[in-house]
Motif scaffolding. Structure first.
Motif, PDB file in Angstrom:
ATOM      1  N   ARG A  35       0.834  -1.209   0.000  1.00 37.01           N
ATOM      2  CA  ARG A  35       0.000   0.000   0.000  1.00 37.01           C
ATOM      3  C   ARG A  35       0.865   1.254   0.000  1.00 37.01           C
ATOM      4  O   ARG A  35       0.553   2.233  -0.689  1.00 37.01           O
ATOM      5  CB  ARG A  35      -0.907  -0.004   1.229  1.00 37.01           C
ATOM      6  N   CYS A  36       1.951   1.208   0.766  1.00 34.25           N
ATOM      7  CA  CYS A  36       2.861   2.362   0.799  1.00 34.25           C
ATOM      8  C   CYS A  36       3.499   2.585  -0.570  1.00 34.25           C
ATOM      9  O   CYS A  36       3.655   3.731  -1.018  1.00 34.25           O
ATOM     10  CB  CYS A  36       3.944   2.144   1.854  1.00 34.25           C
ATOM     11  N   LYS A  37       3.852   1.506  -1.256  1.00 30.87           N
ATOM     12  CA  LYS A  37       4.429   1.615  -2.592  1.00 30.87           C
ATOM     13  C   LYS A  37       3.443   2.268  -3.560  1.00 30.87           C
ATOM     14  O   LYS A  37       3.833   3.082  -4.407  1.00 30.87           O
ATOM     15  CB  LYS A  37       4.835   0.234  -3.103  1.00 30.87           C
ATOM     16  N   HIS A  38       2.166   1.906  -3.447  1.00 30.88           N
ATOM     17  CA  HIS A  38       1.142   2.507  -4.313  1.00 30.88           C
ATOM     18  C   HIS A  38       1.048   4.018  -4.080  1.00 30.88           C
ATOM     19  O   HIS A  38       0.894   4.799  -5.027  1.00 30.88           O
ATOM     20  CB  HIS A  38      -0.218   1.851  -4.065  1.00 30.88           C
ATOM     21  N   ILE A  39       1.138   4.419  -2.813  1.00 28.40           N
ATOM     22  CA  ILE A  39       1.069   5.852  -2.486  1.00 28.40           C
ATOM     23  C   ILE A  39       2.252   6.593  -3.108  1.00 28.40           C
ATOM     24  O   ILE A  39       2.085   7.645  -3.757  1.00 28.40           O
ATOM     25  CB  ILE A  39       1.051   6.057  -0.957  1.00 28.40           C
ATOM     26  N   VAL A  40       3.452   6.050  -2.909  1.00 31.18           N
ATOM     27  CA  VAL A  40       4.656   6.706  -3.436  1.00 31.18           C
ATOM     28  C   VAL A  40       4.613   6.753  -4.962  1.00 31.18           C
ATOM     29  O   VAL A  40       4.950   7.769  -5.579  1.00 31.18           O
ATOM     30  CB  VAL A  40       5.925   5.975  -2.949  1.00 31.18           C
TER      31      VAL A  40
ATOM     32  N   ARG B 141      -1.896  12.577   3.719  1.00 34.23           N
ATOM     33  CA  ARG B 141      -3.323  12.284   3.858  1.00 34.23           C
ATOM     34  C   ARG B 141      -4.165  13.467   3.386  1.00 34.23           C
ATOM     35  O   ARG B 141      -5.165  13.290   2.672  1.00 34.23           O
ATOM     36  CB  ARG B 141      -3.663  11.947   5.305  1.00 34.23           C
ATOM     37  N   THR B 142      -3.766  14.688   3.768  1.00 32.96           N
ATOM     38  CA  THR B 142      -4.513  15.880   3.355  1.00 32.96           C
ATOM     39  C   THR B 142      -4.504  16.020   1.835  1.00 32.96           C
ATOM     40  O   THR B 142      -5.542  16.305   1.215  1.00 32.96           O
ATOM     41  CB  THR B 142      -3.896  17.138   3.997  1.00 32.96           C
ATOM     42  N   THR B 143      -3.359  15.806   1.230  1.00 29.58           N
ATOM     43  CA  THR B 143      -3.240  15.923  -0.221  1.00 29.58           C
ATOM     44  C   THR B 143      -4.117  14.891  -0.925  1.00 29.58           C
ATOM     45  O   THR B 143      -4.831  15.214  -1.894  1.00 29.58           O
ATOM     46  CB  THR B 143      -1.776  15.741  -0.655  1.00 29.58           C
ATOM     47  N   LEU B 144      -4.077  13.660  -0.474  1.00 32.97           N
ATOM     48  CA  LEU B 144      -4.870  12.599  -1.097  1.00 32.97           C
ATOM     49  C   LEU B 144      -6.368  12.873  -0.974  1.00 32.97           C
ATOM     50  O   LEU B 144      -7.135  12.627  -1.916  1.00 32.97           O
ATOM     51  CB  LEU B 144      -4.525  11.245  -0.460  1.00 32.97           C
ATOM     52  N   CYS B 145      -6.777  13.385   0.164  1.00 37.44           N
ATOM     53  CA  CYS B 145      -8.203  13.712   0.349  1.00 37.44           C
ATOM     54  C   CYS B 145      -8.640  14.841  -0.583  1.00 37.44           C
ATOM     55  O   CYS B 145      -9.729  14.785  -1.180  1.00 37.44           O
ATOM     56  CB  CYS B 145      -8.466  14.090   1.802  1.00 37.44           C
ATOM     57  N   LEU B 146      -7.795  15.865  -0.709  1.00 41.54           N
ATOM     58  CA  LEU B 146      -8.134  16.997  -1.578  1.00 41.54           C
ATOM     59  C   LEU B 146      -8.185  16.587  -3.043  1.00 41.54           C
ATOM     60  O   LEU B 146      -8.896  17.210  -3.843  1.00 41.54           O
ATOM     61  CB  LEU B 146      -7.120  18.127  -1.385  1.00 41.54           C
ATOM     62  N   LEU B 147      -7.430  15.536  -3.401  1.00 41.64           N
ATOM     63  CA  LEU B 147      -7.410  15.061  -4.787  1.00 41.64           C
ATOM     64  C   LEU B 147      -8.362  13.885  -5.003  1.00 41.64           C
ATOM     65  O   LEU B 147      -8.297  13.210  -6.035  1.00 41.64           O
ATOM     66  CB  LEU B 147      -5.987  14.648  -5.165  1.00 41.64           C
ATOM     67  N   ASN B 148      -9.231  13.635  -4.011  1.00 37.34           N
ATOM     68  CA  ASN B 148     -10.238  12.557  -4.109  1.00 37.34           C
ATOM     69  C   ASN B 148      -9.589  11.182  -4.307  1.00 37.34           C
ATOM     70  O   ASN B 148     -10.093  10.350  -5.061  1.00 37.34           O
ATOM     71  CB  ASN B 148     -11.224  12.841  -5.257  1.00 37.34           C
TER      72      ASN B 148
ATOM     73  N   LEU C 172      -6.270   5.649  -1.259  1.00 34.37           N
ATOM     74  CA  LEU C 172      -4.844   5.465  -0.985  1.00 34.37           C
ATOM     75  C   LEU C 172      -4.447   5.849   0.439  1.00 34.37           C
ATOM     76  O   LEU C 172      -3.309   5.588   0.847  1.00 34.37           O
ATOM     77  CB  LEU C 172      -4.002   6.294  -1.968  1.00 34.37           C
ATOM     78  N   THR C 173      -5.346   6.470   1.171  1.00 37.74           N
ATOM     79  CA  THR C 173      -4.986   6.939   2.509  1.00 37.74           C
ATOM     80  C   THR C 173      -4.773   5.768   3.462  1.00 37.74           C
ATOM     81  O   THR C 173      -5.370   4.703   3.317  1.00 37.74           O
ATOM     82  CB  THR C 173      -6.073   7.855   3.084  1.00 37.74           C
ATOM     83  N   ILE C 174      -3.907   5.984   4.426  1.00 40.03           N
ATOM     84  CA  ILE C 174      -3.588   4.977   5.437  1.00 40.03           C
ATOM     85  C   ILE C 174      -4.176   5.414   6.766  1.00 40.03           C
ATOM     86  O   ILE C 174      -4.047   6.580   7.168  1.00 40.03           O
ATOM     87  CB  ILE C 174      -2.068   4.791   5.556  1.00 40.03           C
ATOM     88  N   SER C 175      -4.813   4.493   7.460  1.00 39.33           N
ATOM     89  CA  SER C 175      -5.483   4.810   8.719  1.00 39.33           C
ATOM     90  C   SER C 175      -4.471   5.067   9.834  1.00 39.33           C
ATOM     91  O   SER C 175      -3.288   4.701   9.734  1.00 39.33           O
ATOM     92  CB  SER C 175      -6.405   3.655   9.128  1.00 39.33           C
ATOM     93  N   SER C 176      -4.972   5.661  10.907  1.00 35.52           N
ATOM     94  CA  SER C 176      -4.111   5.939  12.070  1.00 35.52           C
ATOM     95  C   SER C 176      -3.587   4.645  12.691  1.00 35.52           C
ATOM     96  O   SER C 176      -2.443   4.585  13.158  1.00 35.52           O
ATOM     97  CB  SER C 176      -4.897   6.736  13.113  1.00 35.52           C
ATOM     98  N   GLU C 177      -4.426   3.595  12.689  1.00 33.90           N
ATOM     99  CA  GLU C 177      -3.996   2.304  13.238  1.00 33.90           C
ATOM    100  C   GLU C 177      -2.839   1.736  12.417  1.00 33.90           C
ATOM    101  O   GLU C 177      -1.870   1.184  12.976  1.00 33.90           O
ATOM    102  CB  GLU C 177      -5.172   1.321  13.256  1.00 33.90           C
TER     103      GLU C 177
END
Length: 431
Positions: A210-215, A268-275, A279-284
């Motif tokens: 999941r981290c690789k997908h974000i990067v 997280r803020t950037t991903l949310c603003l870009l819909n 791809l966001t990762i939870s706090s847990e």
């Protein structure tokens, strides 16, 4: 009188042209050396900016052509360097080599051999002897033959006390075929231990994916990267780019997790603003990532410690392997217990009987920072002590009965330990 004056003028002209010629040759030599040291292409002499620079330095100087550099100057520089190295290696009594097989972007197989030795002034030298293409299949016999050709060419075949390679079976067999002592690369062993452990724990492997997908998303989208930079400035967070994992280097996974944790809020803020909420990762999950980073921190410190190329590191392998086992075992984190257990199991297998290997045990005992306290079993330390005594006796052509008494050696082998803040050496300090 006129004849003398004419001869004097001609003498001055000759001296001028001679000095000018010597100066130009010196500049040519310095230019070619600069290209070799800085790994610049020969075509640099044709670049307008470089030619303008030379005109400012010396308007009369005309650099050699690219063809002259490649045909005459560089081969000459190579011959001088090889002759100097041959002379240096003739004086060497013992040396070690490191070698590795690798594949170019054109999918051609190569092998590189590097020689390590001490000069008369006890200065550690490391020189690349050859990088040659292996056109045949990479069997142990072909690799052994290629290595032998290289070491014979440099007259060091009988001087090699140890060869260090990765853990590939074909190259290990090649070293054994040539009857050289072999040591597996400790950094490569660590890479196998951690990489395989990360992949063998499903929840950890899934989190890394999941981290690789974000990067990957941020690296491929200029819009996302620009937005991330803007958010970082707004949140007063360091303007750092996300780091992508490299499959062949375990510590790239560590740095990727570390950077995502650092940039959690901005990403997280950037991903949310870009819909891109998918791809966001939870706090847990972030908390789990922090635990993984904490468990892997000692491995990253050891990888950096052992990768320093300016110092001899053989004496560190036994104490560092012990430190990794101790720190991993003492971890109280339960969130990724499977990762911890996997790391311990692999280390127990890879480091089994490591203290019985005299190529590692002897330098560890002789290192004034470690001596006996680096060993988990003092019986192993005693065996190494006797081994060293026999080696000294043999080198001095003495009988064992005339060698240094073991009680005298015992006085020499006292506690000594390094200090640092990573926690790797705590077990030595508290011994």
């Amino acid at each position: 009188m006129e004849v003398c004056h004419l001869l004097h003028l001609r003498s001055n002209d000759y001296m001028y042209f001679t000095e000018d010629s010597l100066r130009r040759k010196a500049i040519d030599k310095a230019l070619v050396k600069m290209l070799a040291i800085d790994m610049q292409p020969g075509s640099i002499v044709e670049d307008k900016g470089f030619q303008d620079f030379l005109k400012v330095i010396d308007p009369k100087y005309i650099p050699p052509s690219r063809r002259t550099i490649m045909r005459d100057h560089l081969p000459g520089l190579y011959r001088n360097a090889t002759e100097k190295l041959h002379t240096q290696l003739m004086k060497v009594e013992y040396c070690s080599i490191t070698t590795n097989l690798w594949t170019s972007q054109a999918t051609m197989g190569y092998i590189t051999v590097t020689c390590h030795f001490l000069t008369d002034d006890w200065e550690l030298k490391s020189v690349v002897l050859e990088t040659v293409q292996i056109e045949d299949s990479h069997t142990a016999e072909n690799i052994a033959s290629t290595l032998l050709c290289i070491t014979d060419k440099w007259n060091i075949t009988d001087k090699i006390c140890c060869a260090i390679t990765d853990n590939a079976s074909n190259i290990v067999a090649a070293i054994q075929h040539n009857k050289w002592n072999h040591l597996p690369c400790f950094a490569h062993t660590l890479n196998l231990i951690v990489s395989n452990s990360l992949q063998d724990v499903p929840e950890v492997a899934a989190l890394l994916q999941r981290c690789k997908h974000i990067v990957t998303y941020f690296h491929r989208s200029t819009k996302a990267t620009d937005k991330l930079t803007s958010i970082q400035s707004r949140l007063n967070i360091d303007n750092h780019k996300l780091i992508q994992e490299v499959e062949t280097r375990w510590n790239s996974s560590f740095y990727m997790l570390e950077r995502i944790i650092e940039q959690e809020e901005a990403a997280r803020t950037t991903l949310c603003l870009l819909n891109r909420n998918d791809l966001t990762i939870s706090s847990e999950e972030i908390e789990v990532m922090k635990v993984i980073v904490e468990i892997l921190q000692p491995f990253e410190a050891v990888t950096r410690e052992i990768s320093a190329d300016s110092y001899i590191s053989g004496s560190k392998i036994i104490p560092l392997s012990r430190a990794l086992q101790r720190l991993t075992c003492s971890s109280k984190k339960l969130e990724v217990q499977n990762l911890k257990d996997n790391l311990l199991q692999r280390m127990n297998r890879k480091f089994l009987n490591i203290e019985d290997n005299m190529l590692l045990a002897a330098p560890t005992l002789l290192d004034p920072r470690f001596k006996k306290i680096a060993f988990s079993d003092f019986g192993n330390a005693a065996k190494v002590t006797q081994y060293i005594i026999r080696e000294i006796a043999a080198s001095l052509r003495l009988d064992d009965s005339d060698s240094t008494d073991s009680t005298e050696v015992e006085v020499i082998v006292k506690d000594a330990s390094p200090t640092d803040e990573s926690g790797l050496w705590d077990f030595l300090i508290n011994k």
